[in-house]
Structure formats: structure tokens, C-alpha cells
Scaffold this motif. Structure first.
Motif, mmCIF file in Angstrom:
data_model
loop_
_atom_site.group_PDB
_atom_site.id
_atom_site.type_symbol
_atom_site.label_atom_id
_atom_site.label_comp_id
_atom_site.label_asym_id
_atom_site.label_seq_id
_atom_site.Cartn_x
_atom_site.Cartn_y
_atom_site.Cartn_z
ATOM 1 N N PRO A 38 0.810 -1.231 0.000
ATOM 2 C CA PRO A 38 0.000 0.000 0.000
ATOM 3 C C PRO A 38 0.838 1.273 0.000
ATOM 4 C CG PRO A 38 -0.629 -1.483 1.808
ATOM 5 C CD PRO A 38 0.688 -1.932 1.287
ATOM 6 N N PHE A 39 2.133 1.165 0.281
ATOM 7 C CA PHE A 39 2.932 2.347 0.557
ATOM 8 C C PHE A 39 3.979 2.650 -0.516
ATOM 9 C CE2 PHE A 39 1.778 0.466 4.677
ATOM 10 C CZ PHE A 39 1.078 1.522 5.236
ATOM 11 N N VAL A 40 4.694 1.640 -0.954
ATOM 12 C CA VAL A 40 5.890 1.874 -1.749
ATOM 13 C C VAL A 40 5.939 0.907 -2.920
ATOM 14 C CG1 VAL A 40 7.236 2.765 0.187
ATOM 15 C CG2 VAL A 40 7.248 0.321 -0.303
ATOM 16 N N GLU A 41 6.686 1.297 -3.930
ATOM 17 C CA GLU A 41 6.916 0.447 -5.094
ATOM 18 C C GLU A 41 8.253 -0.263 -4.969
ATOM 19 O OE1 GLU A 41 4.810 -0.101 -7.500
ATOM 20 O OE2 GLU A 41 3.294 1.312 -6.773
ATOM 21 N N GLY A 42 8.372 -1.342 -5.679
ATOM 22 C CA GLY A 42 9.661 -2.006 -5.785
ATOM 23 C C GLY A 42 10.189 -2.512 -4.467
ATOM 24 N N SER A 43 11.491 -2.348 -4.257
ATOM 25 C CA SER A 43 12.185 -2.975 -3.141
ATOM 26 C C SER A 43 12.477 -2.020 -1.993
ATOM 27 C CB SER A 43 13.504 -3.579 -3.634
ATOM 28 O OG SER A 43 14.334 -2.557 -4.169
ATOM 29 N N ALA A 44 11.756 -0.905 -1.893
ATOM 30 C CA ALA A 44 12.038 0.058 -0.820
ATOM 31 C C ALA A 44 11.831 -0.536 0.560
ATOM 32 C CB ALA A 44 11.166 1.304 -0.986
ATOM 33 N N MET A 45 11.043 -1.606 0.664
ATOM 34 C CA MET A 45 10.834 -2.254 1.962
ATOM 35 C C MET A 45 11.695 -3.503 2.120
ATOM 36 S SD MET A 45 8.540 -1.075 4.261
ATOM 37 C CE MET A 45 7.517 -2.378 4.929
ATOM 38 N N ALA A 46 12.754 -3.616 1.340
ATOM 39 C CA ALA A 46 13.666 -4.753 1.518
ATOM 40 C C ALA A 46 14.257 -4.700 2.919
ATOM 41 C CB ALA A 46 14.784 -4.691 0.490
ATOM 42 N N PRO A 47 14.351 -5.826 3.616
ATOM 43 C CA PRO A 47 14.918 -5.820 4.971
ATOM 44 C C PRO A 47 16.308 -5.210 4.994
ATOM 45 C CG PRO A 47 13.877 -7.915 4.511
ATOM 46 C CD PRO A 47 13.904 -7.156 3.218
ATOM 47 N N ARG A 48 16.564 -4.403 6.018
ATOM 48 C CA ARG A 48 17.858 -3.741 6.112
ATOM 49 C C ARG A 48 18.908 -4.686 6.675
ATOM 50 N NH1 ARG A 48 18.285 -1.386 11.560
ATOM 51 N NH2 ARG A 48 16.214 -1.361 12.558
ATOM 52 N N GLY A 49 20.155 -4.433 6.283
ATOM 53 C CA GLY A 49 21.272 -5.205 6.802
ATOM 54 C C GLY A 49 22.079 -5.862 5.698
ATOM 55 N N GLY A 50 23.252 -6.364 6.049
ATOM 56 C CA GLY A 50 24.092 -7.078 5.110
ATOM 57 C C GLY A 50 23.888 -8.571 5.254
ATOM 58 N N ASP A 106 -0.006 11.432 9.114
ATOM 59 C CA ASP A 106 -0.544 11.675 7.774
ATOM 60 C C ASP A 106 0.464 11.334 6.682
ATOM 61 O OD1 ASP A 106 -2.931 12.512 8.820
ATOM 62 O OD2 ASP A 106 -2.422 14.648 8.764
ATOM 63 N N ASP A 107 1.728 11.609 6.951
ATOM 64 C CA ASP A 107 2.760 11.391 5.929
ATOM 65 C C ASP A 107 3.521 10.084 6.161
ATOM 66 O OD1 ASP A 107 3.960 12.165 8.269
ATOM 67 O OD2 ASP A 107 5.367 13.579 7.331
ATOM 68 N N TYR A 108 2.884 9.117 6.805
ATOM 69 C CA TYR A 108 3.579 7.885 7.190
ATOM 70 C C TYR A 108 4.117 7.138 5.985
ATOM 71 C CZ TYR A 108 4.402 3.197 8.991
ATOM 72 O OH TYR A 108 4.976 1.986 9.330
ATOM 73 N N ARG A 109 5.381 6.775 6.080
ATOM 74 C CA ARG A 109 6.010 5.851 5.147
ATOM 75 C C ARG A 109 6.759 4.816 5.984
ATOM 76 N NH1 ARG A 109 6.351 6.909 -0.167
ATOM 77 N NH2 ARG A 109 8.250 5.669 -0.398
ATOM 78 N N PRO A 110 6.495 3.554 5.798
ATOM 79 C CA PRO A 110 7.088 2.541 6.679
ATOM 80 C C PRO A 110 8.600 2.447 6.480
ATOM 81 C CG PRO A 110 6.013 1.492 4.823
ATOM 82 C CD PRO A 110 5.664 2.953 4.736
ATOM 83 N N PRO A 111 9.353 2.324 7.573
ATOM 84 C CA PRO A 111 10.788 2.084 7.440
ATOM 85 C C PRO A 111 11.043 0.654 6.998
ATOM 86 C CG PRO A 111 10.167 1.939 9.730
ATOM 87 C CD PRO A 111 8.928 2.348 8.984
ATOM 88 N N ARG A 112 12.247 0.391 6.580
ATOM 89 C CA ARG A 112 12.598 -0.962 6.189
ATOM 90 C C ARG A 112 12.536 -1.890 7.404
ATOM 91 N NH1 ARG A 112 18.241 -0.468 3.212
ATOM 92 N NH2 ARG A 112 17.907 -2.711 2.941
ATOM 93 N N PRO A 113 12.022 -3.086 7.232
ATOM 94 C CA PRO A 113 11.975 -4.027 8.361
ATOM 95 C C PRO A 113 13.365 -4.486 8.737
ATOM 96 C CG PRO A 113 11.256 -5.100 6.355
ATOM 97 C CD PRO A 113 11.420 -3.648 6.015
ATOM 98 N N TYR A 114 13.435 -5.121 9.885
ATOM 99 C CA TYR A 114 14.723 -5.580 10.432
ATOM 100 C C TYR A 114 14.703 -7.096 10.535
ATOM 101 C CZ TYR A 114 18.580 -6.158 13.748
ATOM 102 O OH TYR A 114 19.732 -6.532 14.362
#
Length: 389
Positions: A38-50, A106-114
């Protein structure tokens, strides 16, 4: 039995608390991630980290002995509760997943999951009828570029103390402050408190809950409780001040699962929820502990043999703080040095000594703690002359 590779961070931070894994392949920019559409396109919500790879691990086959003991017929509720707590001891492949599910701005955009992974040894350091203490230790090996495994990396991890019908609770108030609460007897009748301590044995949170037992599983569900920002958040976020959530621990035939339902709370300087924006978001956490066999945890066992007397003195020192102080503030650092770093250095020195001097260790520990402990004002969380984070 199955063999699964472990994935983790290539570089271990100072405390080596968690090993982050973001294992995804293919055309990353075409991938979509859970709760992201519902929020972002593509891989912007890819889990963070190496990502790095550890050795293969072998999953335990069949229900564990602890599970079999937990399911014995004819047990009292109290004894079944105790066996459920003790069933958390063992050797595990662990995974940690956290993702924001709801935003309240109102301007919520989810951060990348962990996401993170580790191999973890959990064992009792106290087992009395109404009190059980479980210590966690990480023992990690990394697969290097040439295919060989690195030497073991050992880190004392968190600790959990369980008390039956515990009325004396220290709760997190916010901004580094802990406050004693005496609970009424009827509130804790038949219940167990869980007190969680950080890698340096400082308090993280304490709450009360009850066990429910079923043929398929046993679950402990907590009251709602506050706790400080975890390190996975405090290193990247400064827009909220505490987690407010409910914990659920579930014992299964092959290990256990810790679920978290967290609200990210914004607090005023006195520790009250902000009247205009008390919460930024809701977060779901899922921490899995899957039993493994054949993994070499001997380096962790050796570390504990060398340092257990020192850490017993640390626990005793914190016990005195909690017994004597109704309200106190724990500073995040002193002179730029976090408490875990100071304690780990003392532990290393104590572990290398030929003979432990308990009295000297006690003096050193108390001297270090006094650098981080301050009084908290009775009419507000933040001490006079300071600003809330």
C-alpha cells in the motif's frame, strides 16, 4: 533433520548483539515485501542489513525431552508453568524479525523491516521453586571467502528472570528512568513475572503474565509494558522514546517463539504520552528459537566458566540497586562509553585472572555503576537541568 545455512553481518559491532540478514535474490527492484504494497513500489521495503553465511546447522528431530516433560499428565498448574519456562533452555538457531504494520501520521512511510540471525545457547543459572533465571550466550562462526569457518565469536547476550506471584516490579517510566511498583496480591495470584536484562545485566523491562497450556503448545502472555528503544532502533531512530507492548512466549515441540506487539511511543519530558501524537506506529516482532543439534557451543561454555563469578557479582550489584532504590535513572553512556562496553572490559579482565577476587570485583562493578546511575526527579522523568531525548 534438516541442514540450513546461517546468514549474518560480515562485521560484528562492539557488542555483537545481533547478526543481520537480508537474504533475497533475483531482480531486487522488482520484489515486493510483506505489508509494503500500500505504501511503496519495488524494493524500498527490503529488509535492512548485510549478509554473510555461517555453517550449516542440523535441526533437532522429533519433540524435545523438555516438551515431553511439559506434557506429562497429572502436573499441577504451578509445575507445568515451571516446566514451560525451563523448556526454553537449549541450543538454538534463532531468528529475529521486526516490521511496522500501521502508521499513525498523515505522511507515514514505513521504514525498512529488520531481520537478524544467530546461534544461541540458553541455560539455567538458577532453578528454585518460585524463581528461574535463564542466561543467553551467542556463539557464532562465519564462513569466510575461502570456504573455511572463522574462529568462534562469543557474546554474553540477554537474561530472563522468572518469579512466581511477584509483587515487587520495577517498570520503565521513560527517558532512562525505572520506577518501583508494588502490585496487589490478587493481581499476581497464579502469575509469573518476567524480568529481561540487557547484555550488561542492566534492566530492560519487567512485566507480569500468565501461562495457558494446550495439547499443542503452552503460551505465556504478558501485561502491557514499556521498555527502552532496542539497539536495532536507537542506532537509527530518534523520533520516539519507548516501546509499549505485549509479549507472548509460546513453547512448541521443537523450541519456542517470542512474539511482540509494540507501539512506538512519543513521551513528554515527564514520561507521559504526547497529547497530540502519543504513538507513531505499531510494530510486529517475531523471534524464533529452533532447537539444533551437533553445533559446537564449547567456546561459549568456556567463556561462562571463566566469567560466571564476575557476572554473578554484577547480578548481585544490580540486585542491591533494585532493592534499595524505588526510582532511578540509567544514563546511556558515561564519558562517551556505554555501560555494556565498560562491563565487558571488566569481564574480560576477570576471566583472564588466575584467581577471582570477589571483593575487588564488587568494588569495581559498583564504581562503574555509579557512573551511570543518577537520581530521577519525583515530579518528572528527566532529572533537573536535562532535556528529554
Amino acid at each position: 533433520m534438516g541442514r540450513r545455512p546461517l546468514r549474518a553481518l560480515a562485521r560484528w559491532p562492539t557488542i555483537a548483539l545481533l547478526l543481520t540478514a537480508a537474504a533475497f535474490a533475483g531482480a531486487a527492484e522488482e520484489r515486493r515485501y510483506t505489508f509494503s504494497w500500500p505504501f511503496v513500489e519495488g524494493s524500498a521495503m527490503a529488509p535492512r542489513g548485510g549478509t554473510t553465511e555461517g555453517p550449516d546447522v542440523t535441526l533437532a528431530d522429533g519433540p524435545s525431552d523438555a516438551w515431553q516433560r511439559l506434557r506429562e499428565p497429572g502436573l499441577s498448574d504451578f509445575e507445568r508453568d515451571r516446566r514451560a519456562i525451563l523448556a526454553m533452555a537449549g541450543t538454538y538457531r534463532t531468528s529475529f524479525d521486526f516490521i511496522e504494520t500501521i502508521g499513525f501520521t498523515d505522511d507515514y512511510r514505513p521504514p525498512r523491516p529488520y531481520q537478524s540471525w544467530a546461534t544461541e545457547w540458553v541455560f539455567p543459572i538458577a532453578d528454585r521453586p518460585r524463581f528461574i533465571s535463564l542466561q543467553h550466550i551467542l556463539v557464532m562462526h562465519f564462513r569466510q571467502d575461502d570456504g573455511t569457518l572463522s574462529p568462534p565469536m562469543v557474546v554474553k547476550h540477554w537474561r530472563q528472570d522468572w518469579r512466581y506471584e511477584d509483587r515487587d516490579i520495577h517498570r520503565y517510566a521513560g527517558h532512562g528512568v525505572w520506577q518501583r511498583h508494588e502490585l496487589p496480591a490478587e493481581q499476581v495470584r497464579g502469575a509469573w513475572s518476567q524480568a529481561v536484562f540487557q547484555v550488561d545485566d542492566s534492566p530492560r523491562y519487567q512485566t507480569v503474565g500468565r501461562w495457558s497450556h494446550y495439547p499443542s503448545h503452552s503460551t505465556w502472555t504478558s501485561d502491557e509494558t514499556r521498555r527502552p528503544l532496542p539497539r536495532r532502533e536507537s542506532s537509527v531512530r530518534d523520533d520516539y522514546h519507548a516501546l509499549v507492548g505485549v509479549n507472548r512466549v509460546t513453547i512448541t515441540p521443537h523450541g519456542w517463539i517470542h512474539e511482540e506487539d509494540n507501539l512506538k511511543a512519543v513521551l513528554d519530558p515527564a514520561g507521559r504520552p504526547d497529547p497530540e501524537l502519543p504513538y507513531l506506529a505499531r510494530e510486529a516482532g517475531l523471534n524464533r528459537y529452533r532447537l539444533i543439534v551437533g553445533y559446537d557451543f564449547s567456546a561459549g561454555e568456556d567463556y561462562w566458566r571463566r566469567t560466571a563469578p564476575f557476572w554473578a557479582e554484577v547480578r548481585a550489584a544490580w540486585g542491591r540497586v533494585l532493592a534499595e532504590r524505588d526510582r532511578f535513572r540509567l544514563r546511556p553512556d558515561a564519558g562517551g562509553e556505554p555501560l555494556f562496553q565498560a562491563m565487558f572490559e571488566l569481564a574480560d579482565r576477570a576471566g583472564a585472572a588466575d584467581a577471582a577476587d570477589a571483593a575487588a570485583a564488587q568494588r569495581e562493578i559498583e564504581t562503574v555503576l555509579e557512573r551511570y546511575l543518577t537520581a530521577a526527579e519525583p515530579d518528572g522523568t528527566a532529572p533537573t537541568g536535562t532535556r528529554a531525548p
